[in-house]
Design an enzyme around this catalytic site. Structure first.
Site, PDB file in Angstrom:
ATOM      1  CG  ASP A 198      39.172  34.319  26.153  1.00  0.00           C
ATOM      2  OD1 ASP A 198      38.301  35.123  25.777  1.00  0.00           O
ATOM      3  OD2 ASP A 198      38.937  33.126  26.447  1.00  0.00           O
TER       4      ASP A 198
ATOM      5  CD  GLU B 231      38.901  52.877  49.068  1.00  0.00           C
ATOM      6  OE1 GLU B 231      40.084  52.507  49.079  1.00  0.00           O
ATOM      7  OE2 GLU B 231      37.939  52.104  49.190  1.00  0.00           O
TER       8      GLU B 231
ATOM      9  CB  CYS C  95      35.286  49.103  50.006  1.00  0.00           C
ATOM     10  SG  CYS C  95      36.526  49.194  48.707  1.00  0.00           S
TER      11      CYS C  95
ATOM     12  CB  THR D 155      38.832  45.206  39.490  1.00  0.00           C
ATOM     13  OG1 THR D 155      40.156  45.504  39.948  1.00  0.00           O
ATOM     14  CG2 THR D 155      38.776  43.760  39.073  1.00  0.00           C
TER      15      THR D 155
ATOM     16  CB  SER E 258      42.231  41.383  48.694  1.00  0.00           C
ATOM     17  OG  SER E 258      41.266  42.255  49.198  1.00  0.00           O
TER      18      SER E 258
ATOM     19  CG  HIS F  52      32.881  45.365  49.035  1.00  0.00           C
ATOM     20  ND1 HIS F  52      32.838  46.500  48.259  1.00  0.00           N
ATOM     21  CD2 HIS F  52      34.176  44.959  49.016  1.00  0.00           C
ATOM     22  CE1 HIS F  52      34.050  46.770  47.801  1.00  0.00           C
ATOM     23  NE2 HIS F  52      34.880  45.844  48.251  1.00  0.00           N
TER      24      HIS F  52
ATOM     25  CE  LYS G 148      36.861  34.585  42.973  1.00  0.00           C
ATOM     26  NZ  LYS G 148      37.306  33.262  42.565  1.00  0.00           N
TER      27      LYS G 148
ATOM     28  CG  ASN H  10      35.583  48.362  43.610  1.00  0.00           C
ATOM     29  OD1 ASN H  10      34.587  48.613  44.291  1.00  0.00           O
ATOM     30  ND2 ASN H  10      36.712  47.903  44.120  1.00  0.00           N
TER      31      ASN H  10
ATOM     32  CB  SER I 280      41.264  46.242  51.723  1.00  0.00           C
ATOM     33  OG  SER I 280      40.678  45.428  50.754  1.00  0.00           O
TER      34      SER I 280
HETATM   35  N1  COA Z   1      37.721  32.423  30.578  1.00  0.00           N
HETATM   36  C1  COA Z   1      37.044  32.300  31.741  1.00  0.00           C
HETATM   37  N2  COA Z   1      37.627  32.475  32.982  1.00  0.00           N
HETATM   38  C2  COA Z   1      38.934  32.798  33.005  1.00  0.00           C
HETATM   39  C3  COA Z   1      39.706  32.916  31.814  1.00  0.00           C
HETATM   40  C4  COA Z   1      39.039  32.730  30.560  1.00  0.00           C
HETATM   41  N3  COA Z   1      39.677  32.842  29.401  1.00  0.00           N
HETATM   42  N4  COA Z   1      40.973  33.229  32.163  1.00  0.00           N
HETATM   43  C5  COA Z   1      41.016  33.302  33.527  1.00  0.00           C
HETATM   44  N5  COA Z   1      39.787  33.016  34.025  1.00  0.00           N
HETATM   45  C6  COA Z   1      39.365  33.023  35.439  1.00  0.00           C
HETATM   46  C7  COA Z   1      40.395  32.434  36.387  1.00  0.00           C
HETATM   47  O1  COA Z   1      40.300  31.025  36.452  1.00  0.00           O
HETATM   48  C8  COA Z   1      40.006  33.125  37.690  1.00  0.00           C
HETATM   49  O2  COA Z   1      38.903  32.473  38.257  1.00  0.00           O
HETATM   50  P1  COA Z   1      38.900  32.061  39.831  1.00  0.00           P
HETATM   51  O3  COA Z   1      39.096  33.328  40.595  1.00  0.00           O
HETATM   52  O4  COA Z   1      37.546  31.483  40.044  1.00  0.00           O
HETATM   53  O5  COA Z   1      40.025  31.125  40.020  1.00  0.00           O
HETATM   54  C9  COA Z   1      39.526  34.488  37.234  1.00  0.00           C
HETATM   55  O6  COA Z   1      39.238  34.371  35.839  1.00  0.00           O
HETATM   56  C10 COA Z   1      40.547  35.595  37.405  1.00  0.00           C
HETATM   57  O7  COA Z   1      41.738  35.162  36.810  1.00  0.00           O
HETATM   58  P2  COA Z   1      43.140  35.461  37.506  1.00  0.00           P
HETATM   59  O8  COA Z   1      44.219  34.881  36.690  1.00  0.00           O
HETATM   60  O9  COA Z   1      43.064  35.110  38.960  1.00  0.00           O
HETATM   61  O10 COA Z   1      43.125  37.061  37.330  1.00  0.00           O
HETATM   62  P3  COA Z   1      44.118  38.159  37.832  1.00  0.00           P
HETATM   63  O11 COA Z   1      45.433  37.630  38.256  1.00  0.00           O
HETATM   64  O12 COA Z   1      44.088  39.191  36.730  1.00  0.00           O
HETATM   65  O13 COA Z   1      43.420  38.752  39.153  1.00  0.00           O
HETATM   66  C11 COA Z   1      41.872  40.006  40.450  1.00  0.00           C
HETATM   67  C12 COA Z   1      42.039  39.075  39.239  1.00  0.00           C
HETATM   68  C13 COA Z   1      40.374  40.265  40.622  1.00  0.00           C
HETATM   69  C14 COA Z   1      42.390  39.317  41.723  1.00  0.00           C
HETATM   70  C15 COA Z   1      42.652  41.349  40.174  1.00  0.00           C
HETATM   71  O14 COA Z   1      42.030  42.015  39.107  1.00  0.00           O
HETATM   72  C16 COA Z   1      42.676  42.278  41.379  1.00  0.00           C
HETATM   73  O15 COA Z   1      43.500  42.133  42.264  1.00  0.00           O
HETATM   74  N6  COA Z   1      41.760  43.270  41.430  1.00  0.00           N
HETATM   75  C17 COA Z   1      41.605  44.156  42.592  1.00  0.00           C
HETATM   76  C18 COA Z   1      40.604  43.511  43.526  1.00  0.00           C
HETATM   77  C19 COA Z   1      40.406  44.374  44.752  1.00  0.00           C
HETATM   78  O16 COA Z   1      40.159  45.555  44.605  1.00  0.00           O
HETATM   79  N7  COA Z   1      40.513  43.825  45.949  1.00  0.00           N
HETATM   80  C20 COA Z   1      40.441  44.646  47.138  1.00  0.00           C
HETATM   81  C21 COA Z   1      39.133  45.117  47.530  1.00  0.00           C
HETATM   82  S1  COA Z   1      38.086  43.913  48.265  1.00  0.00           S
END
Ligand code: COA
Length: 391
Positions: free
Chosen positions: A29, A79, A111, A152, A201, A233, A242, A276, A309
């Site tokens: 979705d 980076e 970052c 991302t 992270s 950031h 968050k 990002n 990070s």
């Molecule tokens: N409708 C609405 N929300 C939805 C959904 C839907 N159909 N399906 C999932 N979600 C929500 C989840 O509940 C979650 O919300 P929450 O974080 O408030 O709990 C969010 O969407 C993300 O879902 P999740 O299953 O956790 O996604 P993911 O396992 O794909 O991970 C990241 C998301 C952002 C953690 C991942 O993309 C990532 O690691 N990105 C890199 C981030 C980064 O660069 N970090 C380092 C630098 S600071």
């Protein structure tokens, strides 16, 4: 004496992928991206775009009304460096005709490095008030096709001219800093794509925010109520919510959600559609706030949090200057974002994979021509990168 931003400009690539295409590919979705992480689109660089061309395009805009002879330093925060030895800023220096009598070097800490450069530039400028510093932060976020981090990704550059005659924003010198050795996101030298433990992270980000905030308030004597807006950031747009809800719980428990959302929403507008930009991210968020906010921000204090990070975080602050709007390039930024070209998934995957298939044996290659603004990465010859000015 005031010190801060005299000029600032954003540049991103001319192509984007709608995250609905990733959702379709994965049978998910798309609201997981649009709502769950707050991301709708991400900028995708073509094969003849890299951090040098992104940065050079940002620099020519930021330098438009600046006498280049006053710039004595160019710091390039990234980076996604293109060479293990040579600073990407040297190519930018040449492409944008900056003066010979200046220093150029590269900064790295995930970052965070742009904010680190800023922290060093401010006291330097107070000691040398007749000089100016150009900080460029440019990055291309790459996690890998079909990886968890893929939605991302993004690409962009911010160029800022800092001086003791700021026109957009002044910075205050006290800040809160926190460093700890954690493996939440990193990229070994032999890899082209980052490794990330996204959930960990987020935890480290929040812990660092709290530690940096505590030190900032202890040193500055300021409280949550002294701020009008907050700029975070943003590895993905939802991270701002968050982070801010976490800070509000700690420092302004009674503030209604509708009120604290107003403090951060304008800063996330560009991130939602660019993705990002790593070292440029906190400044892209600042640019977004300055460009899209309908509220007059003159005299308003902004709190900024940069997180890199690994990890280093810093909370710092500044105030927007009266008349700031006349010195922004807002309509040009918005026009560039709106006029980007949408990609289908296969073309995005082709653009993405081009870099990994570049020769490493010194043989020559010419990159295909795409839209890259005033500069392009034309290819490789005998291990040397070739850049061109686009006429
Ligand atoms: N409708 C609405 N929300 C939805 C959904 C839907 N159909 N399906 C999932 N979600 C929500 C989840 O509940 C979650 O919300 P929450 O974080 O408030 O709990 C969010 O969407 C993300 O879902 P999740 O299953 O956790 O996604 P993911 O396992 O794909 O991970 C990241 C998301 C952002 C953690 C991942 O993309 C990532 O690691 N990105 C890199 C981030 C980064 O660069 N970090 C380092 C630098 S600071």
């Amino acid at each position: 004496m005031q010190v801060g931003i005299e000029s600032i400009s954003l540049y991103t690539s001319h192509y984007y992928l709608d995250l609905q295409k990733i959702a379709e590919k994965r049978g998910e979705d798309y609201n997981k991206y649009y709502t769950g992480i707050g991301q709708e689109r991400m900028s995708v660089p073509p094969p003849d775009e890299d951090v040098v061309t992104l940065a050079a395009n940002a620099v020519i805009q930021a330098m438009e009304n600046i006498d280049a002879r006053q710039i004595d330093t160019l710091m390039f925060a990234t980076e996604s460096g293109v060479d293990q030895s040579k600073a990407a800023g040297i190519w930018v220096h040449k492409l944008t005709n900056l003066p010979k009598n200046m220093r150029v070097f590269e900064l790295k800490q995930a970052c965070y490095s742009g904010a680190g450069g800023l922290a060093l530039a401010l006291p330097y400028l107070l000691q040398h008030p007749d000089r100016k510093i150009l900080i460029v932060a440019a990055d291309i976020a790459r996690y890998g096709l079909e990886s968890v981090g893929e939605p991302t990704q993004g690409a962009g550059a911010i160029a800022m001219v800092l001086s003791t005659s700021p026109k957009i924003m002044t910075f205050e010198l006290s800040s809160g800093i926190f460093t700890q050795d954690v493996m939440d996101f990193w990229r070994p030298n032999y890899r082209d794509e980052a490794l990330v433990d996204g959930k960990y992270s987020i935890k480290m980000y929040l812990r660092t925010l709290m530690e940096a905030w505590e030190q900032y308030t202890a040193l500055s004597g300021r409280r949550f109520e002294d701020f009008n807006k907050f700029v975070y950031h943003l590895p993905f747009a939802k991270m701002g919510e968050k982070a801010h809800s976490f800070l509000v719980k700690h420092a302004a428990e009674t503030l209604e959600e509708s009120e604290w959302l107003k403090q951060i929403e304008d800063a996330a507008v560009y991130q939602r559609v660019i993705g990002n930009t790593y070292a440029a991210s906190v400044f892209t968020a600042l640019q977004s706030l300055l460009d899209v906010s309908t509220e007059d921000l003159s005299g308003k204090r902004i709190g900024l949090f940069s997180y890199g990070s690994g990890s280093v975080g810093e909370f710092f602050s500044g105030a927007v200057l009266p008349g700031y709007r006349t010195h922004l390039h807002s309509s040009r930024h918005q026009q560039q974002i709106i006029s980007r070209i949408p990609l289908d998934y296969n073309t995005y995957a082709e653009f993405y994979s081009y870099k990994s298939n570049m020769p490493t044996d010194g043989s020559a290659i010419s990159t295909p021509i795409h839209k890259t603004g005033s500069f392009r990465f034309a290819g490789l010859q005998e291990h040397r990168r070739i850049y061109e000015v686009v006429r």
